[in-house]
Motif scaffolding. Structure first.
Motif, PDB file in Angstrom:
ATOM      1  N   LEU A  56       2.502   3.493   3.722  1.00  0.00           N
ATOM      2  CA  LEU A  56       1.056   3.480   3.584  1.00  0.00           C
ATOM      3  C   LEU A  56       0.593   2.062   3.244  1.00  0.00           C
ATOM      4  O   LEU A  56       1.134   1.430   2.328  1.00  0.00           O
ATOM      5  N   GLY A  57      -0.409   1.568   4.000  1.00  0.00           N
ATOM      6  CA  GLY A  57      -0.884   0.209   3.805  1.00  0.00           C
ATOM      7  C   GLY A  57      -2.327   0.141   3.371  1.00  0.00           C
ATOM      8  O   GLY A  57      -3.137   1.034   3.662  1.00  0.00           O
ATOM      9  N   MET A  58      -2.648  -0.941   2.673  1.00  0.00           N
ATOM     10  CA  MET A  58      -4.001  -1.143   2.171  1.00  0.00           C
ATOM     11  C   MET A  58      -4.189  -2.642   1.918  1.00  0.00           C
ATOM     12  O   MET A  58      -3.240  -3.350   1.569  1.00  0.00           O
ATOM     13  N   THR A  59      -5.402  -3.129   2.112  1.00  0.00           N
ATOM     14  CA  THR A  59      -5.661  -4.535   1.793  1.00  0.00           C
ATOM     15  C   THR A  59      -5.488  -4.746   0.296  1.00  0.00           C
ATOM     16  O   THR A  59      -5.707  -3.830  -0.505  1.00  0.00           O
ATOM     17  N   ALA A  60      -5.100  -5.953  -0.080  1.00  0.00           N
ATOM     18  CA  ALA A  60      -4.846  -6.238  -1.492  1.00  0.00           C
ATOM     19  C   ALA A  60      -6.093  -6.040  -2.340  1.00  0.00           C
ATOM     20  O   ALA A  60      -6.021  -5.560  -3.471  1.00  0.00           O
ATOM     21  N   ALA A  61      -7.253  -6.407  -1.788  1.00  0.00           N
ATOM     22  CA  ALA A  61      -8.492  -6.255  -2.548  1.00  0.00           C
ATOM     23  C   ALA A  61      -8.779  -4.786  -2.820  1.00  0.00           C
ATOM     24  O   ALA A  61      -9.120  -4.393  -3.948  1.00  0.00           O
ATOM     25  N   ARG A  62      -8.625  -3.965  -1.778  1.00  0.00           N
ATOM     26  CA  ARG A  62      -8.853  -2.533  -1.962  1.00  0.00           C
ATOM     27  C   ARG A  62      -7.764  -1.943  -2.856  1.00  0.00           C
ATOM     28  O   ARG A  62      -8.038  -1.054  -3.682  1.00  0.00           O
ATOM     29  N   ALA A  63      -6.522  -2.408  -2.696  1.00  0.00           N
ATOM     30  CA  ALA A  63      -5.418  -1.888  -3.502  1.00  0.00           C
ATOM     31  C   ALA A  63      -5.630  -2.149  -4.981  1.00  0.00           C
ATOM     32  O   ALA A  63      -5.342  -1.305  -5.831  1.00  0.00           O
ATOM     33  N   ALA A  65      -8.505  -2.452  -6.503  1.00  0.00           N
ATOM     34  CA  ALA A  65      -9.557  -1.556  -6.979  1.00  0.00           C
ATOM     35  C   ALA A  65      -9.054  -0.126  -7.137  1.00  0.00           C
ATOM     36  O   ALA A  65      -9.497   0.608  -8.019  1.00  0.00           O
ATOM     37  N   ALA A  66      -8.112   0.276  -6.250  1.00  0.00           N
ATOM     38  CA  ALA A  66      -7.607   1.650  -6.282  1.00  0.00           C
ATOM     39  C   ALA A  66      -6.462   1.830  -7.274  1.00  0.00           C
ATOM     40  O   ALA A  66      -6.011   2.950  -7.505  1.00  0.00           O
ATOM     41  N   GLY A  67      -5.972   0.749  -7.825  1.00  0.00           N
ATOM     42  CA  GLY A  67      -4.880   0.843  -8.783  1.00  0.00           C
ATOM     43  C   GLY A  67      -3.505   0.877  -8.150  1.00  0.00           C
ATOM     44  O   GLY A  67      -2.524   1.255  -8.802  1.00  0.00           O
ATOM     45  N   VAL A  68      -3.418   0.462  -6.871  1.00  0.00           N
ATOM     46  CA  VAL A  68      -2.122   0.465  -6.191  1.00  0.00           C
ATOM     47  C   VAL A  68      -1.157  -0.519  -6.846  1.00  0.00           C
ATOM     48  O   VAL A  68       0.064  -0.314  -6.851  1.00  0.00           O
ATOM     49  N   ASN A  69      -1.693  -1.578  -7.425  1.00  0.00           N
ATOM     50  CA  ASN A  69      -0.833  -2.583  -8.056  1.00  0.00           C
ATOM     51  C   ASN A  69      -0.115  -2.053  -9.288  1.00  0.00           C
ATOM     52  O   ASN A  69       0.778  -2.700  -9.825  1.00  0.00           O
ATOM     53  N   THR A  70      -0.481  -0.859  -9.747  1.00  0.00           N
ATOM     54  CA  THR A  70       0.213  -0.257 -10.890  1.00  0.00           C
ATOM     55  C   THR A  70       1.316   0.703 -10.453  1.00  0.00           C
ATOM     56  O   THR A  70       2.003   1.271 -11.296  1.00  0.00           O
TER      57      THR A  70
END
Length: 406
Positions: A56-63, A65-70
């Motif tokens: 699953l992919g997402m732009t870093a900016a959206r990621a 905001a969505a908390g993907v970096n956690t």
């Protein structure tokens, strides 16, 4: 413009049809959170694919905001399409991809069965007696907190004895067990695996050229097929042939046991020999295997690969492996084929597509297997001694069978 709006509404699930929006529920410790609005998604499922996977992919900016970096590797993860749970597993890898024009985050997920594929099978004893296939499979999966569910009684097969090789993975043990029981095994949405006969469910509709099929490839092949599969004994007769007789006819007359299967679709002589194994009473298993060789090779010679414009059948159910579905060709011919493999892909730009591999059901039938314990003379003697003494070999405490269907 209306076409673009329709594509967007389908992607985001704004209409009354079941949503095809991909989301995940990630659990870290005692905290769970749902993440949606992925810009790209690729899910790979199949009868012969274990584990099932998602990227699953997402732009870093959206990621951000969505908390993907956690999200961290090892987090428990459930993958959904709309409200349908597709599979349960773990986050395996998080990729941070920074380029001159974009910055993307990709999360790679595998179903829980990844531990069965990669980890060793562990038992208190590696020799089991007077048990059955489903019970052993349930025991071998216990370390991974995975249950084995029987579909319509599949796998509930008693076996006299079974020996686990010390270096085998759990997957390899279950693969041998499934052949003894003549069943398939594959992932379930809830994180467990199931044992099932070939074609355990039927789709409400199928695939038709000119309707929901965007592209289709059909194959007709003689590759890997044999005109005749012949069972032969394994002995030294070929070393002592009378030179005054037809050597080939003499040898084959002694080596063959009258077990063979033919493929009438192979126009020239192409023979295959399979061995009669020790312990194969009345040549029962080699007869099954000879016919299996013909049926499976025929089925694999006629695969259909297609791209469909949706992930669901007419009843709104997701396409799933081991599902029978009719395929209507350009000339109107309808074939009842089995879904063997699926790649479900989706991007904001390109929409939703399903790449499907289908074959005749016989192409997926498991290979008949003679229990290796019965083919080993030494182990046969040990088992016989244990049966008479009832104490020579320890047996595992296996869980009771569950009367559960999928």
């Amino acid at each position: 413009m209306s076409g673009a709006l329709t594509a967007i509404s389908d992607f985001l699930g704004w209409n009354n049809a079941p949503s095809d929006q991909v989301s995940i529920v990630v659990t870290t410790g005692s905290t769970s959170r749902q993440i949606t609005n992925w810009t790209s998604a690729v899910l790979r499922l199949g009868i012969e694919i274990m584990p099932w996977t998602a990227a699953l992919g997402m732009t870093a900016a959206r990621a951000s905001a969505a908390g993907v970096n956690t999200i961290n590797p090892g987090d428990i993860c459930q993958v959904y399409i709309g409200t349908d749970l597709v599979f349960t597993g773990y986050v395996i890898t998080v990729v941070d991809d920074l380029g001159p024009e974009d910055h993307m985050i990709e999360v790679q997920i595998a179903s829980k069965s990844v531990d069965l594929v990669e980890c060793a099978a562990e038992f208190s004893t590696f020799q089991m007696n007077s048990t059955n296939v489903l019970a052993i499979a349930q025991a071998v999966c216990k370390f991974a907190q995975i249950d084995v569910i029987s579909v319509n009684g599949a796998g509930d097969t008693d076996i006299l004895a079974f020996s686990v090789i010390l270096t085998e993975t759990a997957y390899e043990v279950i693969e041998r067990l499934s052949r003894l029981a003549a069943v398939l095994f594959y992932d379930r949405p809830d994180g467990n695996i199931c044992m099932s006969a070939v074609g355990s469910r039927r789709a409400a509709s199928g695939f038709a050229v000119g309707q929901n099929v965007e592209r289709i490839q059909t194959v007709r092949s003689l590759g890997g097929r044999y005109s005749k599969v012949i069972a032969i004994t394994q002995n030294t007769v070929s070393l002592f042939t009378d030179p005054n007789v037809n050597a080939l006819e003499s040898q084959m007359g002694v080596l063959t046991v009258g077990v063979e299967a033919t493929d009438p679709g192979v126009p020239r002589t192409r023979n295959m020999f399979i061995p009669v194994e020790n312990g194969d009473e009345n040549n029962k298993v080699c007869q099954q295997r000879a016919q299996w060789e013909v049926n499976r090779r025929y089925g694999r010679a006629y695969p259909v690969t297609l791209t469909a414009d949706s992930w669901r059948d007419a009843a709104g159910q997701l396409w799933l492996p081991n599902t029978l579905a009719p395929v209507t060709a350009r000339n109107g011919t309808v074939s009842d084929l089995l879904i063997g493999e699926l790649t479900l892909r989706q991007t904001v730009e390109d929409g939703t597509h399903a790449d499907v591999v289908l074959m005749p059901p016989d192409a997926f039938a498991p290979e008949p297997l003679l229990n290796p314990v019965l083919a080993d003379k030494f182990l046969q003697v040990m088992n016989s001694a244990q049966n008479s003494a009832d104490s020579s070999i320890q047996t595992d405490d296996l869980p009771p069978l569950k009367d559960t269907t999928s």
